[in-house]
Design an enzyme around this catalytic site. Structure first.
Site, PDB file in Angstrom:
ATOM      1  N   THR A  49       0.813  -1.218   0.000  1.00 45.43           N
ATOM      2  CA  THR A  49       0.000   0.000   0.000  1.00 45.43           C
ATOM      3  C   THR A  49       0.843   1.262   0.000  1.00 45.43           C
ATOM      4  O   THR A  49       0.453   2.273  -0.600  1.00 45.43           O
ATOM      5  CB  THR A  49      -0.936   0.003   1.235  1.00 45.43           C
ATOM      6  OG1 THR A  49      -1.787  -1.131   1.179  1.00 45.43           O
ATOM      7  CG2 THR A  49      -1.781   1.262   1.285  1.00 45.43           C
ATOM      8  N   THR A  86       1.347  -4.403   4.277  1.00 42.99           N
ATOM      9  CA  THR A  86       1.110  -4.725   5.684  1.00 42.99           C
ATOM     10  C   THR A  86       0.465  -6.084   5.906  1.00 42.99           C
ATOM     11  O   THR A  86       0.607  -6.669   6.986  1.00 42.99           O
ATOM     12  CB  THR A  86       0.227  -3.646   6.338  1.00 42.99           C
ATOM     13  OG1 THR A  86      -1.026  -3.572   5.650  1.00 42.99           O
ATOM     14  CG2 THR A  86       0.913  -2.285   6.295  1.00 42.99           C
TER      15      THR A  86
END
Length: 314
Positions: free
Chosen positions: A12, A84
Site C-alpha cells: 500500500t 502490511t
C-alpha cells in the site's frame, strides 16, 4: 554517511488508484526517501513485479532473503518496504533465517499510500530511518506508527488505524533488549507446506481431522482455544496421532492474540498426548516459519521446543 540498501517489494505504501482499486506503482522509489537523503545514502532495488503483500508466497521470501544476504556485506543496513497484510510473516522469516551481520534490517509499510491525504507512510519511513541511523540495533525489526517491534511476536492488528501492528508478548523494542542474530544463516526451502487449522465450535474439529488425513502437508499449526485447549474428539486426536507418527510436526498455538498454549487445563491433555507440540506464546506468523524450518532441518519435537525456548516463547 551510512549506506542503506532498500528493497521495495510493493504494498500500500507505494500504491496508486487503478481501475479496480489500489495497485502497486514504482513512483515511490524516486520520492519517498528524499526527505532523509541528507542523513543516509539509499540504493534502491525495485522488485519486478511489485506485488500486493496478500499475494506473497514462500518463493518471494526465498528471493528476497537471498538478495538481502548478498547485499548486507556492502551496506550498513537494509530497509524493506512491504505491504502490511503479510509484513509480520516476512519479518519472522528474515528473523529466523537471516544472519544480520550485526546490522539493522528494518521492515515497514503503510496503511495508506504515500501520496494519500493523511497518510501514515512518511511517519513510518521516519521511524525506520531513525532506526537505521542507530548503532545499537543489530536485528530484524518492524517500524510502524512511531514504534519499533521485534519481528518475533508481532502481528497486524488493525486495518482501520495507523497503529496497525502490535507485539502483545514482547511489546515495543527497547534499547536494553537489543540483540544480534543468535544463529548463522539458515537454509530455507520455500516448497515446504504448512497446513493452518483454526478451531471454532461450528464443525471445524471434523474439518481439521479431515484436512490432517487428506491434505498433502509437511507440517501443521493448530490454532486452538485459550491455553491450547481443544475438544477430546476421537477423530481429531487420531488424525493428530497419525500425522505426528508419520514424522510431521504439529504445533498447537493459541488463537488468542495475547495467548499462550501451555499445559494448564486438563481439557488440552488429550491433544498434548496425541503428539502436538505446545507452541507457548507462538503467533501464527512465527509458527508458520518455525515449522518450515523444522521440516527442512528435520527437527524433532524436543528440538522444536528448544527453538521455542531460544525465542523466549516457552
Amino acid at each position: 554517511m551510512k549506506k542503506i540498501w532498500v528493497l521495495y517489494t510493493g504494498g500500500t505504501i507505494g500504491m496508486v488508484q487503478g481501475e479496480h482499486g489500489l495497485r502497486p506503482d514504482t513512483a515511490l522509489a524516486g520520492t519517498a526517501l528524499a526527505p532523509f537523503a541528507g542523513s543516509l545514502h539509499f540504493d534502491w532495488h525495485v522488485c519486478q513485479p511489485l506485488i500486493d503483500s496478500s499475494a506473497v508466497q514462500p518463493r518471494n521470501w526465498a528471493q528476497w532473503r537471498s538478495l538481502i544476504e548478498q547485499k548486507l556485506p556492502d551496506y550498513d543496513g537494509v530497509l524493506v518496504l512491504h505491504g502490511t497484510d503479510t509484513l509480520a510473516y516476512t519479518a519472522n522469516l528474515l528473523a529466523l533465517t537471516l544472519h544480520t551481520q550485526n546490522k539493522p534490517v528494518i521492515l515497514t509499510g503503510a496503511q495508506k499510500p504515500f501520496n494519500a491525504a493523511c497518510s501514515d507512510a512518511l511517519n513510518n519511513l521516519r521511524t525506520a530511518v531513525e532506526a537505521l541511523q542507530r548503532d545499537d540495533i543489530h536485528e530484524v525489526l518492524l517500524a510502524f506508527d512511531g514504534r519499533l517491534f521485534p519481528a518475533v511476536g508481532s502481528s497486524k492488528v488493525s486495518t482501520e488505524i495507523d497503529a496497525g501492528f502490535a507485539n502483545y508478548h514482547f511489546g515495543a523494542w527497547q534499547p536494553q533488549h537489543a540483540k544480534s542474530s543468535l544463529h548463522a544463516s539458515r537454509s530455507f526451502n520455500p516448497d515446504i507446506t504448512v497446513l493452518p487449522l483454526w478451531l471454532t465450535p461450528a464443525h471445524s474439529v471434523q474439518a481439521a481431522a479431515y484436512s490432517l488425513q487428506h491434505c498433502p502437508a509437511d507440517a501443521a499449526v493448530l490454532m486452538s482455544y485459550g491455553h491450547g485447549n481443544a475438544p477430546d474428539d476421537a477423530a481429531l486426536l487420531q488424525a493428530v496421532r497419525d500425522f505426528t507418527a508419520a514424522g510431521k510436526p504439529l504445533l498447537n498455538i493459541s488463537q488468542v492474540a495475547h495467548g499462550c498454549a501451555a499445559a494448564v487445563y486438563a481439557q488440552g491433555n488429550a491433544l498434548r498426548q496425541s503428539g502436538a507440540v505446545q507452541g507457548g506464546k507462538c503467533t501464527i506468523e512465527t509458527a508458520t516459519v518455525l515449522l518450515m524450518l523444522a521440516v527442512h532441518h528435520r527437527w524433532n519435537a524436543a528440538q522444536i521446543e528448544q527453538e521455542l525456548h531460544r525465542l523466549q516463547l516457552l
